[in-house]
Write a protein that holds these residues in place. Structure first.
Motif, PDB file in Angstrom:
ATOM      1  N   THR A   1      -3.307   3.977  -6.049  1.00 52.23           N
ATOM      2  CA  THR A   1      -4.384   3.008  -5.851  1.00 52.23           C
ATOM      3  C   THR A   1      -4.181   1.520  -6.375  1.00 52.23           C
ATOM      4  O   THR A   1      -5.023   0.738  -6.045  1.00 52.23           O
ATOM      5  CB  THR A   1      -5.613   3.538  -6.165  1.00 52.23           C
ATOM      6  N   MET A   2      -3.305   1.033  -7.274  1.00 53.13           N
ATOM      7  CA  MET A   2      -3.041   0.104  -7.987  1.00 53.13           C
ATOM      8  C   MET A   2      -2.113  -0.797  -7.263  1.00 53.13           C
ATOM      9  O   MET A   2      -1.585  -1.894  -7.849  1.00 53.13           O
ATOM     10  CB  MET A   2      -2.857  -0.020  -9.253  1.00 53.13           C
ATOM     11  N   SER A   3      -1.397  -0.312  -6.049  1.00 51.04           N
ATOM     12  CA  SER A   3      -0.471  -0.973  -5.183  1.00 51.04           C
ATOM     13  C   SER A   3      -0.966  -2.261  -4.894  1.00 51.04           C
ATOM     14  O   SER A   3      -1.851  -2.590  -4.585  1.00 51.04           O
ATOM     15  CB  SER A   3       0.021  -0.192  -4.193  1.00 51.04           C
ATOM     16  N   THR A   4       0.148  -3.095  -5.024  1.00 53.97           N
ATOM     17  CA  THR A   4      -0.079  -4.546  -4.584  1.00 53.97           C
ATOM     18  C   THR A   4       0.026  -4.539  -3.100  1.00 53.97           C
ATOM     19  O   THR A   4       0.844  -3.886  -2.769  1.00 53.97           O
ATOM     20  CB  THR A   4       0.793  -5.538  -5.287  1.00 53.97           C
ATOM     21  N   GLN A   5      -0.101  -5.669  -2.746  1.00 54.85           N
ATOM     22  CA  GLN A   5       0.382  -5.729  -1.007  1.00 54.85           C
ATOM     23  C   GLN A   5       1.705  -5.843  -1.020  1.00 54.85           C
ATOM     24  O   GLN A   5       2.070  -5.358   0.266  1.00 54.85           O
ATOM     25  CB  GLN A   5      -0.394  -7.294  -0.622  1.00 54.85           C
ATOM     26  N   HIS A   6       2.443  -6.399  -1.704  1.00 55.76           N
ATOM     27  CA  HIS A   6       3.961  -6.145  -1.663  1.00 55.76           C
ATOM     28  C   HIS A   6       4.456  -4.995  -1.559  1.00 55.76           C
ATOM     29  O   HIS A   6       5.241  -4.415  -0.968  1.00 55.76           O
ATOM     30  CB  HIS A   6       4.553  -7.278  -2.718  1.00 55.76           C
ATOM     31  N   GLU A   7       3.764  -4.158  -2.456  1.00 56.22           N
ATOM     32  CA  GLU A   7       4.204  -2.755  -2.488  1.00 56.22           C
ATOM     33  C   GLU A   7       3.850  -1.970  -1.437  1.00 56.22           C
ATOM     34  O   GLU A   7       4.547  -1.071  -1.038  1.00 56.22           O
ATOM     35  CB  GLU A   7       3.716  -2.277  -4.198  1.00 56.22           C
ATOM     36  N   VAL A   8       2.580  -2.094  -1.027  1.00 56.02           N
ATOM     37  CA  VAL A   8       2.214  -1.427   0.262  1.00 56.02           C
ATOM     38  C   VAL A   8       3.011  -1.607   1.196  1.00 56.02           C
ATOM     39  O   VAL A   8       3.218  -0.735   2.292  1.00 56.02           O
ATOM     40  CB  VAL A   8       0.753  -1.867   0.324  1.00 56.02           C
ATOM     41  N   ASP A   9       3.253  -3.011   1.464  1.00 57.67           N
ATOM     42  CA  ASP A   9       4.156  -3.884   2.592  1.00 57.67           C
ATOM     43  C   ASP A   9       5.479  -2.826   2.562  1.00 57.67           C
ATOM     44  O   ASP A   9       6.060  -2.440   3.809  1.00 57.67           O
ATOM     45  CB  ASP A   9       4.435  -5.233   2.529  1.00 57.67           C
ATOM     46  N   TYR A  10       6.106  -2.658   1.408  1.00 58.52           N
ATOM     47  CA  TYR A  10       7.344  -2.017   1.355  1.00 58.52           C
ATOM     48  C   TYR A  10       7.283  -0.462   2.107  1.00 58.52           C
ATOM     49  O   TYR A  10       8.085  -0.282   2.746  1.00 58.52           O
ATOM     50  CB  TYR A  10       7.885  -2.005   0.037  1.00 58.52           C
ATOM     51  N   VAL A  11       6.325   0.110   1.360  1.00 60.04           N
ATOM     52  CA  VAL A  11       6.005   1.761   1.964  1.00 60.04           C
ATOM     53  C   VAL A  11       5.624   1.834   3.290  1.00 60.04           C
ATOM     54  O   VAL A  11       6.385   2.453   4.173  1.00 60.04           O
ATOM     55  CB  VAL A  11       5.194   2.469   0.942  1.00 60.04           C
ATOM     56  N   LEU A  12       4.796   0.773   3.750  1.00 60.12           N
ATOM     57  CA  LEU A  12       4.645   0.935   5.278  1.00 60.12           C
ATOM     58  C   LEU A  12       5.737   0.846   6.244  1.00 60.12           C
ATOM     59  O   LEU A  12       5.976   1.372   7.048  1.00 60.12           O
ATOM     60  CB  LEU A  12       3.605  -0.517   5.632  1.00 60.12           C
ATOM     61  N   ASP A  13       6.656  -0.267   5.588  1.00 59.58           N
ATOM     62  CA  ASP A  13       7.991  -0.467   6.502  1.00 59.58           C
ATOM     63  C   ASP A  13       8.797   0.440   6.485  1.00 59.58           C
ATOM     64  O   ASP A  13       9.510   0.946   7.428  1.00 59.58           O
ATOM     65  CB  ASP A  13       8.358  -1.878   5.967  1.00 59.58           C
ATOM     66  N   ASP A  14       9.177   1.113   5.154  1.00 62.69           N
ATOM     67  CA  ASP A  14      10.333   1.758   4.920  1.00 62.69           C
ATOM     68  C   ASP A  14       9.852   3.186   5.764  1.00 62.69           C
ATOM     69  O   ASP A  14      10.760   3.649   6.224  1.00 62.69           O
ATOM     70  CB  ASP A  14      10.256   2.276   3.693  1.00 62.69           C
ATOM     71  N   ALA A  15       8.570   3.618   5.529  1.00 64.14           N
ATOM     72  CA  ALA A  15       8.222   4.805   6.174  1.00 64.14           C
ATOM     73  C   ALA A  15       7.877   5.128   7.669  1.00 64.14           C
ATOM     74  O   ALA A  15       7.472   5.943   8.296  1.00 64.14           O
ATOM     75  CB  ALA A  15       6.881   5.492   5.407  1.00 64.14           C
ATOM     76  N   ARG A  16       7.737   3.390   8.204  1.00 62.15           N
ATOM     77  CA  ARG A  16       7.318   3.118   9.471  1.00 62.15           C
ATOM     78  C   ARG A  16       5.740   4.241   9.686  1.00 62.15           C
ATOM     79  O   ARG A  16       5.753   4.845  10.755  1.00 62.15           O
ATOM     80  CB  ARG A  16       8.400   3.655  10.268  1.00 62.15           C
TER      81      ARG A  16
END
Length: 497
Positions: free
Chosen positions: A90-105
């Motif tokens: 829940t403490m993920s930054t936008q950059h961290e969310v962006d990475y997972v969104l992209d990696d997991a599609r």
């Protein structure tokens, strides 16, 4: 064919009025308690809305929410729909969310109503729709069929902390998570009469597999703290008359430091207390037992093993410094540098094989091959040793090993000694570069409030109890140590002067 929803569906049929989950799910401090019948209905309704929106079987769904009952509804709803849940901190930054969104599609983002900014911003960049998860998680009376899945289907992708390189998504299958629940029940001897409570985040594998899946497999009730606080944990213990309490070492330590608010009678109904995530200092184990009359049982596991690998046998009780034997359907081997099994008491790398070992890292065959062989043995990167009884002792990470002048120093051994000092609340031992020895031993210490402990005192304490090469030569005092979502100390985030 199976679904992670099966345990909830089964208990909703046989004991519909049993409370399945309790927790705080509103900003105003409201309290939620849902029966198995209600949890089944809400989860199926949520799944129906997901299917209606166009979500397909196998689609990945990013879920960012605290440990509230609505997290469980969304998680189970994703499973009913046959999709893959990707829970993140829940403490993920936008950059961290962006990475997972992209990696997991990911095809969809579901974000708790108070946590949506980082997730929404990242989703907008990727053109991914966002659903807001609100108190009640009531998506209406629609219904859908529970999708059957193969046992080897990926049910969840959990991203590792990324201590080296970028985070990798461990694929946990339907079989992995169902097996974790069955193993958890067998080890803890849980039944539908148990009332389990935790301050662990459900987005982490420990809370998700060892606690949530075990509770629902047994048919008991699960009490959640949306955010850990020692006083709140005690209040939950009293309010819900918990019989099982689950946490990590820093949580047990925090409870010891509010002893004035704790009556040993509060623990009278507690059947077992379970600790994992990191080795529990012997001093905490002894003090907990002496003060509250409660023994904390330890277990060991990784994200890649669905949080399950070893557990302390209830009948034999805790063996201080050890995390128990291999869990049912699991094998543990400690191997030397040549890959040969080590004799008892010899330190080597821990390898694990069993029903809870992951399928592999999401779309990373090379990384998977580095840790998972063709026979299903997982290379953990952890160092340990077994005793003559087969109990496992964890001494640290392969990468955390400190080599000082050619001698191996295991941080956990030094931490155990320092933690026993009455004025030390927390401590982390790390290696720092040294021109002469290659590495030097450093200790980062949190003092007890009001203490006047100095570096010389710490050195003297260590000198009486450790070999010369193990004594910390660099000692630094801090107010707090950096911790991850479960409360585990994050050594890579420690800076020494």
């Amino acid at each position: 064919m199976a679904n992670l929803f099966d345990p909830v569906r089964r208990h909703a049929d046989t004991h519909p009025d049993t409370v399945a989950i309790r927790g705080d799910s509103s900003a105003s401090g409201g309290f939620t308690a849902w029966t198995y019948h209600q949890l089944r209905s809400r989860s199926i309704n949520y799944a129906a809305a997901l299917v209606e929106s166009g979500l397909r079987a196998g689609d990945r769904v990013l879920l960012v929410a605290p440990s509230v009952p609505e997290f469980v509804v969304a998680y189970l709803g994703i499973q009913v729909a046959g999709a893959v849940v990707v829970p993140i901190n829940t403490m993920s930054t936008q950059h961290e969310v962006d990475y997972v969104l992209d990696d997991a599609r990911c095809a969809l983002v579901i974000a708790w109503h108070t946590l949506g900014s980082a997730a929404s911003a990242a989703a907008q960049v990727h053109g991914v729709p966002v659903w807001t998860l609100r108190p009640g998680a009531d998506e209406g009376p629609a219904s859908t069929e529970v999708r059957d899945r193969d046992l080897d289907d990926t049910a969840a992708i959990l991203y590792t902390s990324g201590t080296t390189g970028r985070p990798k998504g461990a694929q946990l299958t339907v079989s992995n998570l169902l097996s974790a629940g069955v193993i958890g029940v067998e080890c803890s001897r849980s039944t539908r009469l148990d009332r389990t409570g935790t301050g662990l985040p459900l987005f982490h594998v420990f809370g998700q597999a060892s606690v949530m899946m075990t509770t629902f497999t047994a048919g008991g009730s699960l009490s959640l703290l949306s955010r850990f606080d020692a006083t709140a944990m005690m209040a939950m213990l009293r309010r819900d008359r918990l019989t099982v309490l689950v946490g990590v070492p820093t949580m047990w330590n925090a409870m010891l430091h509010i002893a004035a608010e704790v009556d040993p009678g509060d623990f009278a109904q507690l059947r077992i207390a379970v600790s994992g995530g990191a080795s529990l200092p012997a001093a905490v184990t002894r003090e907990f037992r002496a003060r509250f009359g409660c023994t904390v049982l330890e277990g060991y596991g990784l994200t890649e093993t669905t949080a399950s690998a070893t557990f302390t046998d209830i009948d034999r009780g805790a063996k201080v410094g050890y995390v128990g034997r291999a869990t049912p359907s699991t094998r543990i081997e400690v191997r030397d540098d040549a890959g040969r099994p080590c004799p008892p008491s010899s330190i080597g790398e821990i390898f694990i094989r069993g029903e809870t070992v992951m399928k592999g890292y999401w779309e990373r065959p090379r990384d998977t091959a580095e840790v998972l062989d063709d026979d299903g043995w997982l290379r953990t990167g952890d160092l340990g040793a077994t005793d003559a009884d087969g109990d496992l002792r964890i001494v640290g990470r392969v990468k955390d090993l400190i080599i000082r002048g050619g001698y191996n120093v295991y941080p956990s051994e030094v931490e155990e000694i320092l933690f026993a000092h009455p004025d030390i609340v927390e401590v982390a031992v790390i290696g720092i570069p040294d021109d002469y020895y290659g590495e030097e031993v450093a200790a980062v210490v949190v003092r007890r409030p009001g203490s006047v402990l100095e570096a010389a005192d710490v050195s003297a304490w260590a000198r009486e109890r450790l070999s010369a090469y193990k004594i910390p030569r660099v000692i630094q005092f801090v107010d707090t140590l950096p911790k991850g979502a479960t409360g585990k100390i994050v050594k890579r985030a420690i800076e020494t002067r």
